[in-house]
Design an enzyme around this catalytic site. Structure first.
Site, PDB file in Angstrom:
ATOM      1  N   SER A   1      50.079  35.084  83.751  1.00 20.64           N
ATOM      2  CA  SER A   1      50.276  33.931  82.983  1.00 20.64           C
ATOM      3  C   SER A   1      49.778  34.361  81.528  1.00 20.64           C
ATOM      4  CB  SER A   1      49.364  32.815  83.724  1.00 20.64           C
ATOM      5  OG  SER A   1      48.043  33.251  83.916  1.00 20.64           O
TER       6      SER A   1
ATOM      7  N   LYS B   1      43.147  34.282  75.250  1.00 17.62           N
ATOM      8  CA  LYS B   1      43.872  33.627  76.264  1.00 17.62           C
ATOM      9  C   LYS B   1      43.485  32.079  76.248  1.00 17.62           C
ATOM     10  CE  LYS B   1      45.841  33.333  80.851  1.00 17.62           C
ATOM     11  NZ  LYS B   1      45.859  34.078  82.346  1.00 17.62           N
TER      12      LYS B   1
ATOM     13  N   SER C   1      47.858  38.311  86.314  1.00 19.48           N
ATOM     14  CA  SER C   1      48.139  37.628  84.824  1.00 19.48           C
ATOM     15  C   SER C   1      48.031  38.410  83.844  1.00 19.48           C
ATOM     16  CB  SER C   1      47.413  36.236  85.032  1.00 19.48           C
ATOM     17  OG  SER C   1      48.131  35.154  85.716  1.00 19.48           O
TER      18      SER C   1
HETATM   19  N1  GLN Z   1      51.146  34.451  89.332  1.00 13.33           N
HETATM   20  C1  GLN Z   1      50.202  34.411  90.102  1.00 13.33           C
HETATM   21  C2  GLN Z   1      49.682  32.854  90.269  1.00 13.33           C
HETATM   22  O1  GLN Z   1      50.600  31.987  89.923  1.00 13.33           O
HETATM   23  C3  GLN Z   1      48.774  35.105  89.330  1.00 13.33           C
HETATM   24  C4  GLN Z   1      48.367  34.219  88.343  1.00 13.33           C
HETATM   25  C5  GLN Z   1      47.142  34.667  87.543  1.00 13.33           C
HETATM   26  O2  GLN Z   1      46.652  35.703  87.718  1.00 13.33           O
HETATM   27  N2  GLN Z   1      46.483  33.863  86.831  1.00 13.33           N
HETATM   28  O3  GLN Z   1      48.871  32.481  90.888  1.00 13.33           O
END
Ligand code: GLN
Length: 487
Positions: free
Chosen positions: A155, A80, A179
């Site tokens: 994400s 990532k 994410s």
């Molecule tokens: N969707 C969640 C957020 O926007 C989690 C994102 C993540 O785990 N980085 O904060």
């Protein structure tokens, strides 16, 4: 006939060690696969072709010389793009860091390299990991390999899509509020968010540091255990890293759940969770019962406050963590340098950050400001404690907690992006594990409307072993890990 890019990490590393397959020929088959499918999927931001080929040759040379190769010999790993890789651009899918080349490796990258893995490139994500769809990337959206009109989740959407599309053997993601698990569920991968403190965050570009962990995204539970064995363990460069002995997680791959007590939280199967998301998970629990587990309904009453508490904490931490990007020390610097410090600072940040990141910095700054701190941030911390107590209480009577990973099936690209609240709602079932720090894993548990559904397994702190055993038992007796998207 199976093609070599299809090999799982566990099989491949054995074959590279015995020189039945060379790391280089395997890497080339993956590179060809990327050339063929990534135009459609857009899982990658950067492909480190030359570096990867050089590494593969080194590994093959070691094998020929009879040197002992590591656990991940020749395994092609996609990373990532918020995890620092020395000499390879690390952008967080943001214009702000479009040209940032880290001078050092994150601890997890060092560990991958020591175990003879090959870093193939950097995967697309929501900008600074803020999102659940991989649509907020400065470089454009990633598509779901199962249906190119749908989001892959986020994400870590690029990592999850790359793995199921066989553009990488395995991947790393990061999970602040879901994410890793969300895109694993939407792409039919295995995704694990380890217990907070199990995996070093050194070299992970912070979004909300008290919530996040790096973890594996793979096609099988065995590969998940393999990667976790490599990346976990104490690191003195991360002050939140826990001092416990390193484990070989492969020893938990036992197909047996006899006597296991499963808790099904009412809140995970209630209002707001679609039938299509629930049914496959209830069927999966039925299977685990057939294999000797027992289950009962439990309740996590504080769940109803989990989402607001998560977003207040995450945004508050983000507002502080992202303050360093001013275009002077780090990040995008606009050609127009006119004005005083505040004007230059604001211009660089206005242009360098996308809309969602700006929204969160503003809201987080507000929640931390004098007068509102007690009303928002402190209250959110108190709710965090309540949720933790609910989980502690529940775990007195059960060994694991199961529910859907996501409350709805993968939806269309563009469908929710204009409505932040609707997007935040998608995280309702994943944020509790981040607020408590408990480990949680998503494992493929079937399909509805030709789209994957993931089952989420939450465990006690540092009990990754039980999560892997339950996931492995389910996987080995059902076989959903064998399906591939029609590409
Ligand atoms: N969707 C969640 C957020 O926007 C989690 C994102 C993540 O785990 N980085 O904060």
């Amino acid at each position: 006939m199976s093609r070599i890019y299809e090999l799982m990490a566990a099989e491949l590393s054995d074959k590279v060690r015995s020189q039945e397959v060379s790391a280089e020929e395997h890497l080339h088959s993956i590179l060809e696969r990327i050339d063929r499918v990534d135009e459609k999927i857009h899982a990658y931001v950067t492909i480190a072709r030359e570096e990867a080929i050089a590494r593969a040759r080194e590994i093959d040379k070691k094998a020929r010389r009879g040197e002992k190769l590591g656990l991940l010999a020749g395994v092609v790993v996609a990373v990532k793009d918020n995890i620092c890789t020395k000499g390879i651009r690390t952008t967080c899918s943001s214009r702000m860091l479009e040209n940032f080349v880290p001078p050092y490796d994150a601890t997890v990258i060092e560990r991958l390299k020591t175990s003879d893995a090959i870093i193939i490139g950097k995967t697309n994500m929501d900008e600074f990991a803020m999102g659940s769809t991989t649509e907020t990337s400065y470089f454009g959206a990633t598509r779901n390999p199962w249906n190119l009109d749908k989001v892959p989740g986020g994400s870590s959407g690029g990592s999850a899509a790359a793995v199921i599309a066989e553009e990488a053997t395995a991947a790393l993601g990061s999970d602040t509020g879901g994410s890793i698990r969300c895109p694993a569920s939407y792409c039919s991968d295995v995704g694990l968010k380890p217990t907070y403190g199990l995996v070093s965050r050194y070299g992970l570009i912070s979004y909300a540091n008290s919530l996040e962990q790096i973890g594996p995204i793979t096609r099988t539970v065995r590969d998940c255990a393999l990667l976790l064995s490599v990346i976990s363990g104490h690191d003195s460069r991360d002050s939140t890293s826990v001092k416990i002995p390193r484990e070989d997680y492969l020893k938990y791959l036992i197909s047996d759940v006899k006597g296991l007590r499963i808790g099904l939280p009412r809140e995970f199967f209630g209002e707001g969770v679609e039938e299509d998301a629930k049914e496959p998970v209830l069927e999966a629990v039925g299977k685990l019962e057939e294999f000797g587990a027992s289950c009962c309904e439990i309740s996590i009453p504080a769940m109803k406050y989990a989402l607001p508490a998560y977003y207040i904490i995450a945004m508050s931490e983000a507002s502080s963590n992202l303050a360093r990007y001013d275009g002077l020390r780090y990040g995008y610097r606009d050609e127009n340098d006119e004005g005083n410090f505040d004007e230059v600072f604001s211009r660089n940040r206005r242009i360098g950050f996308g809309a969602e990141v700006r929204r969160r910095i503003i809201l987080g700054t507000y929640a931390l400001s004098a007068g509102y701190f007690e009303q928002y941030y402190l209250k959110a911390l108190k709710i965090r404690t309540l949720i933790r107590r609910d989980f502690e209480r529940a775990f007195k009577d059960v060994d694991i907690i199961i529910g859907p990973t996501m409350p709805l099936l993968p939806f269309n690209i563009g469908e929710r992006i204009d409505d932040p609240l609707k997007l935040y709602m998608c995280d309702i079932l994943t944020v509790p594990a981040n607020l408590t720090g408990y480990p949680a894993l998503s494992v493929p548990s079937g399909f509805r409307k030709s789209l994957p559904v993931g089952m989420q397994i939450i465990g006690k702190p540092f009990d990754e072993g039980t999560l892997l055993r339950v996931a492995y038992t389910f996987e080995q007796n059902t076989g959903y890990h064998k399906y591939r998207p029609p590409l």
